[in-house]
Design an enzyme around this catalytic site. Structure first.
Site, short mmCIF file in Angstrom:
data_model
loop_
_atom_site.label_atom_id
_atom_site.label_comp_id
_atom_site.label_asym_id
_atom_site.label_seq_id
_atom_site.Cartn_x
_atom_site.Cartn_y
_atom_site.Cartn_z
N GLU A 163 -5.98 7.06 9.78
CA GLU A 163 -6.61 8.15 9.34
C GLU A 163 -6.66 9.40 10.22
O GLU A 163 -6.96 8.91 11.58
CB GLU A 163 -7.95 7.78 8.89
CG GLU A 163 -8.54 8.39 7.76
CD GLU A 163 -7.80 8.04 6.36
OE1 GLU A 163 -6.88 8.57 6.22
OE2 GLU A 163 -8.22 7.02 5.72
N HIS A 164 -6.19 10.34 9.82
CA HIS A 164 -6.32 11.51 10.62
C HIS A 164 -5.20 11.60 11.77
O HIS A 164 -5.41 12.08 12.96
CB HIS A 164 -7.62 12.18 11.18
CG HIS A 164 -8.56 12.46 10.13
ND1 HIS A 164 -8.66 14.06 9.75
CD2 HIS A 164 -9.66 11.73 9.71
CE1 HIS A 164 -9.61 13.83 8.80
NE2 HIS A 164 -10.16 12.74 8.69
N ASP A 166 -1.94 11.82 10.56
CA ASP A 166 -0.57 12.52 10.09
C ASP A 166 -0.23 13.73 10.70
O ASP A 166 0.91 14.22 10.94
CB ASP A 166 -0.57 12.74 8.66
CG ASP A 166 -1.51 13.25 7.97
OD1 ASP A 166 -2.56 13.69 8.60
OD2 ASP A 166 -1.41 13.53 6.68
N SER A 183 -6.64 11.73 -2.76
CA SER A 183 -5.56 12.71 -3.21
C SER A 183 -5.42 13.08 -4.56
O SER A 183 -4.54 13.23 -5.00
CB SER A 183 -4.36 12.23 -2.70
OG SER A 183 -4.27 11.89 -1.19
N SER A 184 -6.54 13.51 -5.22
CA SER A 184 -6.45 14.03 -6.49
C SER A 184 -5.62 15.49 -6.55
O SER A 184 -4.80 15.67 -7.46
CB SER A 184 -7.98 14.23 -7.09
OG SER A 184 -8.59 15.09 -6.31
N ASP A 206 -0.50 12.45 1.98
CA ASP A 206 -0.86 12.28 0.69
C ASP A 206 0.18 12.62 -0.32
O ASP A 206 0.64 11.86 -1.29
CB ASP A 206 -1.98 13.24 0.20
CG ASP A 206 -3.24 13.00 1.28
OD1 ASP A 206 -3.13 12.35 1.95
OD2 ASP A 206 -4.10 14.14 1.10
C1 GLA Z 1 -6.58 14.15 3.92
C2 GLA Z 1 -5.20 15.01 4.25
C3 GLA Z 1 -4.19 14.11 4.91
C4 GLA Z 1 -4.73 13.39 6.04
C5 GLA Z 1 -5.95 12.95 5.64
C6 GLA Z 1 -6.68 11.99 6.58
O1 GLA Z 1 -6.24 13.29 2.98
O2 GLA Z 1 -4.69 15.71 3.10
O3 GLA Z 1 -3.18 14.74 5.40
O4 GLA Z 1 -4.73 13.92 7.26
O5 GLA Z 1 -6.89 13.66 4.99
O6 GLA Z 1 -5.97 10.88 7.01
#
Ligand code: GLA
Length: 384
Positions: free
Chosen positions: A25-26, A28, A123-124, A169
């Site tokens: 998480e966080h 990418d 990720s809607s 996402d």
């Molecule tokens: C959101 C962003 C992704 C990623 C996540 C955290 O979903 O769209 O690119 O950074 O937060 O992992």
């Protein structure tokens, strides 16, 4: 009211899933490796081509329609010169990004609905973007590779919507594989599908909480990471991103960083190490180990990255105490939203019921808890 009679006979139907992130998480936007999966919650988009220089889009769940001339995309205005509502920025952003690449835009009338909880870390928005990218690819005859479509959507999110997100996402939404977690390297862009361990399910729990200003808090985190890289470059001139930073170098240099950047960078480098360990667990079918890394990841998001909320922490704590739960953590950007839980298949029903009731007793709130399946990426279901 907009008539939706035409939906029945619409020549095009695109389906595009949300995603859950198991770990990574966080990372990418720091060029790290992520472990997401597309899920069986999706956007359904129906469309018919129009020989016009505009697009007309209905959000069925909201009962709202906008018409946007191609010439107004830049200004984010509808055909009456009124600023677009937030939901319309995603499809309009995709059309705008296509214009930036001189891709031929074809007019259409479209309507979509979604059963992905909105702004909940599933990720809607990427699902909407990828659905519209596939639609325009098909109508415009672009035949773009999937990766380019995913990047086009990321560009829409970054430059049109204004969230400086990474590629995870849109990638997961475009490339999902049934039953598998995607190990996606956001630097090399390589991807490998790793099956979930046997006998486990993914369960999602939505707190229903949404923090306002989440987008600016997200962009702030990204800035903190950039600041860490800029500072660390003094000691390591070749450093391009936190991906290049070893744990050893981080521990050695962390005291040279401003306190907040140090916290953020520590989360990122340790999370990248957790992803490697979790990959080994996936390769070995080790659900116990995987769950432990998820729990460690949550603590880091809570304490170092500071994107959790007390209610989310409570959901994670309750879940961890329930029979059959291997691991639980916040999924997605945070600031509200959902947890993802790794649960033994035979315990899933009882897990869902107990999590709902124990959380209600503790907080007075009603979470939405549901099992989900790792699913295939977006596709065109019908094209006449
Ligand atoms: C959101 C962003 C992704 C990623 C996540 C955290 O979903 O769209 O690119 O950074 O937060 O992992």
């Amino acid at each position: 009211m907009t008539s939706t009679d035409w939906l029945e006979t619409a020549p095009l139907h695109v389906r595009s899933p949300g995603r859950v992130n198991l770990l990574g998480e966080h990372v990418d936007y720091n060029q790290g490796v992520v472990l997401p999966a597309a899920i069986d919650r999706q956007v359904d988009l129906f469309a018919l081509p129009l020989d016009k220089r505009h697009i007309e889009i209905t959000a069925l769940d909201l009962g709202e329609t906008v018409k946007i001339a191609f010439t107004d995309l830049d200004q984010k205005l509808d055909h009456q010169q009124i600023p677009l509502p937030t939901w319309a920025l995603y499809p309009a952003g995709v059309a705008w990004a296509a214009q930036q690449h001189d891709l031929r835009l074809h007019g259409f009338k479209a309507a979509f609905r979604s059963n992905i909880p909105i702004a909940a870390g599933l990720s809607s928005s990427a699902a909407v973007e990828v659905a519209f990218a596939l639609l325009s690819d098909s109508l415009g005859g672009w035949a773009l590779p999937r990766l380019d479509l995913a990047r086009l959507c990321q560009q829409a999110e970054n430059e049109y919507v204004g969230v400086h997100s990474g590629l995870m996402d849109q990638f997961a939404c475009a490339f999902g594989v049934p039953g598998s977690i995607l190990r996606f390297d956001t630097r090399s862009l390589e991807c490998r599908a790793l099956p979930l361990p046997p006998g486990v399910e993914l369960v999602i729990a939505d707190t229903g909480l949404r923090r306002s200003l989440a987008n600016s808090a997200y962009n702030d985190r990204r800035e903190d990471c950039a600041q860490a890289v800029a500072e660390l470059k003094r000691a390591i001139p070749g450093l391009q991103s936190l991906r290049d930073l070893s744990l050893e170098d981080f521990y050695r240099l962390q005291n040279t960083l401003p306190e907040r950047s140090a916290l953020r960078a520590r989360h990122v480098v340790e999370e990248m190490a957790r992803v490697e360990a979790a990959t080994d667990c996936l390769l070995n079918g080790d659900a116990v180990g995987l769950g432990e890394w998820m729990v460690a990841g949550h603590a880091s998001l809570r304490d170092l990255y500071q994107v959790s909320l007390p209610e989310i922490d409570a959901l994670v704590e309750i879940a961890r105490g329930l029979p059959g739960c291997y691991g639980a953590r916040l999924t997605g950007a945070g600031f509200g939203g959902c947890t993802v839980n790794l649960v033994q298949t035979r315990h899933v029903d009882r897990f869902i019921a107990a999590l709902q009731s124990d959380y209600h007793v503790k907080t007075g709130r009603e979470p939405q808890v549901f099992a989900c399946k790792a699913s295939k990426g977006a596709s065109i279901l019908k094209k006449n």
